[in-house]
Design an enzyme around this catalytic site. Sequence first.
Site, PDB file in Angstrom:
ATOM      1  N   ASN A   7       0.918  -1.066  -0.143  1.00  0.00           N
ATOM      2  CA  ASN A   7       0.088   0.017  -0.105  1.00  0.00           C
ATOM      3  C   ASN A   7       0.739   1.260   0.080  1.00  0.00           C
ATOM      4  OD1 ASN A   7      -1.664   1.965   0.577  1.00  0.00           O
ATOM      5  ND2 ASN A   7      -2.432   1.439   2.400  1.00  0.00           N
ATOM      6  N   TRP A   8       1.076   1.843  -1.257  1.00  0.00           N
ATOM      7  CA  TRP A   8       1.883   2.739  -1.126  1.00  0.00           C
ATOM      8  C   TRP A   8       1.596   4.301  -0.512  1.00  0.00           C
ATOM      9  CZ3 TRP A   8       3.883   2.644  -7.134  1.00  0.00           C
ATOM     10  CH2 TRP A   8       4.538   1.661  -7.298  1.00  0.00           C
ATOM     11  N   LYS A   9      -0.051   4.175  -0.403  1.00  0.00           N
ATOM     12  CA  LYS A   9      -0.649   5.561   0.269  1.00  0.00           C
ATOM     13  C   LYS A   9      -0.390   6.415  -0.748  1.00  0.00           C
ATOM     14  CE  LYS A   9      -0.226   3.073   4.728  1.00  0.00           C
ATOM     15  NZ  LYS A   9      -0.015   3.436   6.080  1.00  0.00           N
ATOM     16  N   HIS A  86      -9.852   1.439   4.793  1.00  0.00           N
ATOM     17  CA  HIS A  86      -8.595   1.709   5.468  1.00  0.00           C
ATOM     18  C   HIS A  86      -8.876   2.628   6.574  1.00  0.00           C
ATOM     19  CE1 HIS A  86      -4.188   2.747   6.303  1.00  0.00           C
ATOM     20  NE2 HIS A  86      -4.279   1.751   5.632  1.00  0.00           N
ATOM     21  N   GLU A 159      -5.775  -4.809  10.779  1.00  0.00           N
ATOM     22  CA  GLU A 159      -4.833  -3.758  10.998  1.00  0.00           C
ATOM     23  C   GLU A 159      -5.146  -2.967  12.204  1.00  0.00           C
ATOM     24  OE1 GLU A 159      -2.415  -2.044   7.342  1.00  0.00           O
ATOM     25  OE2 GLU A 159      -4.165  -0.665   7.404  1.00  0.00           O
ATOM     26  N   GLY A 172       4.710   6.419  20.290  1.00  0.00           N
ATOM     27  CA  GLY A 172       5.645   5.882  21.269  1.00  0.00           C
ATOM     28  C   GLY A 172       5.374   4.301  21.256  1.00  0.00           C
ATOM     29  N   SER A 210       3.108  -1.733  10.648  1.00  0.00           N
ATOM     30  CA  SER A 210       4.635  -2.027  10.886  1.00  0.00           C
ATOM     31  C   SER A 210       5.066  -3.381  10.419  1.00  0.00           C
ATOM     32  CB  SER A 210       4.827  -1.720  12.318  1.00  0.00           C
ATOM     33  OG  SER A 210       4.471  -0.372  12.657  1.00  0.00           O
ATOM     34  N   GLY A 231       2.736  -0.855   4.206  1.00  0.00           N
ATOM     35  CA  GLY A 231       3.054   0.592   3.864  1.00  0.00           C
ATOM     36  C   GLY A 231       4.094   1.060   3.853  1.00  0.00           C
TER      37      GLY A 231
HETATM   38  P1  13P Z   1       2.807   0.479   7.901  1.00  0.00           P
HETATM   39  O1  13P Z   1       3.121  -0.867   7.077  1.00  0.00           O
HETATM   40  O2  13P Z   1       3.491   1.585   7.325  1.00  0.00           O
HETATM   41  O3  13P Z   1       2.495   0.397   9.220  1.00  0.00           O
HETATM   42  O4  13P Z   1       1.482   0.836   7.211  1.00  0.00           O
HETATM   43  C1  13P Z   1       0.640  -0.158   7.356  1.00  0.00           C
HETATM   44  C2  13P Z   1      -0.747   0.305   6.601  1.00  0.00           C
HETATM   45  O5  13P Z   1      -1.626   0.994   6.983  1.00  0.00           O
HETATM   46  C3  13P Z   1      -0.952  -0.708   5.385  1.00  0.00           C
HETATM   47  O6  13P Z   1      -2.313  -0.418   4.909  1.00  0.00           O
END
Ligand code: 13P
Length: 250
Positions: A7-9, A86, A159, A172, A210, A231
């Site tokens: 997912n490149w966002k 999402h 997710e 954090g 993550s 992501g």
């Molecule tokens: P990350 O892998 O950067 O935590 O993002 C997860 C995500 O939102 C994939 O859709």
Amino acid sequence: MSILIANWKMNPGTEAEAKAMAKYSDQEGVVVCGPLVFLALLKKTLKRAAIGAQDVFWVNGRGPYTGAVSASQLKDLGVEYVIIGHSDQRRYFKETDGEVAKKAAAVIEAGLVPVLCLGETREEREAGQTQEVVDRQLKAVLSQLPEVKKKARLIVCYEPVWAISGNAAGAGLAELAVSQAPEVAVEMIRYMKRVSESFNVDLNFIYGGSAGAENIDALLKQEEIEGFLVGAASLSKRDFEYMVAACRKR
Ligand code: 13P
């Protein structure tokens, strides 16, 4: 091989970068969900990987809906998968469970595969509402599945919002995301499998939040997790290639 969905966002910034990313992502078993502006480029560049979109409107076909794109238009472009629900969409665009359900139905009706994202926020987790949220978000979609000739296929991505890299780092929670999210994921996937037994749908359960080169080997040990939605790590050639290789070994 596990399902690996990038997912490149809202990345990258230019077409040249998108081309370079498409090249290293072009592997069998991978789905690349790029921003709309790069989907045609993905179609031209990808030979092995499939193409995914990051959102869709709930009306199929065409019509007077400014800014919207339909599942059938995406299909015509060569798209096979569509991310829906999402947490970015739920948060920034105020997408509701009802809208996610309508989008899932439109995607299935167009013959594409929805990648339904669901999961609790940090506050919901702290209030002990994880299962309740997952249950609500999943049933909202399963209860509205359209009748289709072939059994519908749906990929469900657990997710947890708090484990997504940007959110986790800011709050954090990065350590926790890596150490605890997989355990919660297994528990939630088991729960979702039970809940979905009575629905006529072909389901795969994947994990997002993550997932990266440093924890993919540990995540792959959890057999309930059938794949990953990635992501930040999908934006790095080195990390993504490592993940593809690791998923292939499974
Ligand atoms: P990350 O892998 O950067 O935590 O993002 C997860 C995500 O939102 C994939 O859709």
